[in-house]
Design an enzyme around this catalytic site. Structure first.
Site, short mmCIF file in Angstrom:
data_model
loop_
_atom_site.label_atom_id
_atom_site.label_comp_id
_atom_site.label_asym_id
_atom_site.label_seq_id
_atom_site.Cartn_x
_atom_site.Cartn_y
_atom_site.Cartn_z
N HIS A 1 0.86 -1.18 0.00
CA HIS A 1 0.00 0.00 0.00
C HIS A 1 0.90 1.24 0.00
O HIS A 1 2.13 1.12 -0.08
CB HIS A 1 -0.95 -0.01 1.20
CG HIS A 1 -0.28 -0.26 2.53
ND1 HIS A 1 0.59 0.65 3.09
CD2 HIS A 1 -0.34 -1.30 3.39
CE1 HIS A 1 1.02 0.19 4.25
NE2 HIS A 1 0.49 -1.00 4.46
N HIS B 1 4.01 1.33 2.28
CA HIS B 1 5.21 0.67 1.75
C HIS B 1 5.88 1.53 0.68
O HIS B 1 7.11 1.65 0.64
CB HIS B 1 4.83 -0.68 1.12
CG HIS B 1 4.27 -1.68 2.08
ND1 HIS B 1 2.95 -2.05 2.07
CD2 HIS B 1 4.86 -2.39 3.06
CE1 HIS B 1 2.75 -2.95 3.00
NE2 HIS B 1 3.89 -3.18 3.62
N GLY C 1 8.57 1.08 8.64
CA GLY C 1 7.53 2.02 9.02
C GLY C 1 7.38 2.14 10.53
O GLY C 1 7.54 1.16 11.27
N GLU C 2 7.07 3.33 10.99
CA GLU C 2 6.91 3.58 12.42
C GLU C 2 5.57 3.08 12.96
O GLU C 2 5.37 3.10 14.18
CB GLU C 2 7.09 5.06 12.71
CG GLU C 2 8.53 5.54 12.48
CD GLU C 2 8.72 7.03 12.69
OE1 GLU C 2 7.70 7.74 12.84
OE2 GLU C 2 9.88 7.48 12.68
N ASP D 1 4.74 0.04 13.05
CA ASP D 1 5.20 -1.09 13.87
C ASP D 1 6.27 -0.58 14.83
O ASP D 1 7.45 -0.90 14.71
CB ASP D 1 5.74 -2.20 12.96
CG ASP D 1 4.66 -2.78 12.07
OD1 ASP D 1 3.72 -3.40 12.60
OD2 ASP D 1 4.73 -2.58 10.84
N SER E 1 -1.65 -3.66 5.50
CA SER E 1 -2.06 -4.71 4.58
C SER E 1 -3.31 -5.42 5.07
O SER E 1 -4.09 -5.95 4.28
CB SER E 1 -0.92 -5.72 4.42
OG SER E 1 0.23 -5.10 3.88
N ARG E 2 -3.53 -5.42 6.38
CA ARG E 2 -4.68 -6.11 6.95
C ARG E 2 -5.99 -5.34 6.73
O ARG E 2 -7.07 -5.91 6.92
CB ARG E 2 -4.47 -6.34 8.45
CG ARG E 2 -3.28 -7.23 8.76
CD ARG E 2 -3.06 -7.34 10.26
NE ARG E 2 -1.80 -8.00 10.58
CZ ARG E 2 -1.64 -9.31 10.71
NH1 ARG E 2 -2.68 -10.11 10.56
NH2 ARG E 2 -0.47 -9.82 11.00
#
Length: 278
Positions: free
Chosen positions: A32, A35, A145-146, A148, A184-185
């Site tokens: 997405h 990313h 990515g922040e 996570d 992604s979820r």
């Protein structure tokens, strides 16, 4: 753009060039705009951009979650080609794990709280795959990515533990127009769940503005209660933590930056988010 599935071929290609800065964006696919923002920054800062797409089985503690994780390889390749990626590494499981990876990692308290508590073994699997990919690609820079937030802290700890000379670049969270953190979820949400999910960010944003009038304990309770009021949402945890140690903070006057980190179940889909409080 080269699409490669074998480790030996990737390493041969990466070893053929002149002395350059290789940037690496590891992903699990289902790409997405979040990313792609990592890819864009990598391309700005590096001579060569390598992106991996690999759904890593060792970081899933729920077999159903692994089975249902979205996979869109053709779309992913198209997006990466348009984004100007140089090399895409898309190995299968046997290529990455020809033998079972039995390595065990310990990160002190970093992997014992929040996601570590709710998903036993998750961060050990993350450490396994990230270290394997770093060994294969050998980048100068790697982009994460922040969203996570805890994973990023653990990867930085992994770098020190294993002695890698890799710069870890944390990139800001990308959000949809309604505030929902891109993930992604998100594609697994039904329309009603998708409509409810932006409440997570709205409540977190409101909570930041209330930190001068509520204690940390009061604010954590307020966030949980206000999100749980929506029948589609159920808070798994909300903690305000020290940005370096990830340990829960008890008083606003404690030193260090403080982030609010949250996990919310939306039906069977689990979403995480975070926001800086001070």
């Amino acid at each position: 753009m080269k699409v490669i599935t074998k480790t030996a071929e990737l390493q041969r290609i990466l070893s053929c060039g002149d002395t350059i800065i290789t940037g690496f964006v590891p992903t699990m696919g289902a790409l997405h705009e979040g990313h792609l923002s990592l890819v864009e920054r990598c391309r700005r800062e590096c001579d060569l951009t390598v992106v991996s797409i690999f759904v890593n089985p060792t970081q899933f503690n729920d077999p159903g979650d692994l089975k249902n994780y979205p996979r869109t390889p053709e779309r992913d390749r198209s997006l990466l080609e348009k984004a100007g990626v140089d090399v895409v590494f898309m190995p299968d499981v046997d290529e990455i794990y020809p033998e079972k990876d039995v390595r065990l990692f310990s990160f002190g308290h970093l992997d014992k709280v929040m996601e570590g508590e709710k998903r036993p073994g998750h961060f050990n699997g993350v450490a396994q795959i990230v270290s394997k990919l770093f060994d294969i690609v050998q980048p100068e820079k790697a982009y994460f990515g922040e969203k996570d937030f805890q994973q990023l802290a653990i990867i930085r700890a992994l770098i020190k533990k294993l002695g890698y000379n890799i710069e870890i670049v944390g990139c800001p969270i990308k959000r949809d127009g309604d505030g929902l953190a891109l993930s992604s979820r998100n594609v697994l949400l039904n329309p009603q769940q998708r409509q409810a999910a932006p409440l997570i960010y709205r409540v977190l944003s409101q909570a930041v503005g209330m930190k001068d009038e509520k204690s940390i304990e009061e604010l954590c309770l307020w966030v949980t209660e206000n999100i749980d009021r929506d029948p589609e949402l159920k808070v798994e945890y909300f903690n305000i933590v020290d940005s370096l140690t990830l340990q829960p903070v008890k008083d606003w006057n404690e030193n260090g930056e403080k982030y609010g980190c949250i996990a919310v179940k939306v039906g069977n889909v689990r979403l995480i988010d975070n926001l800086k409080f001070c």
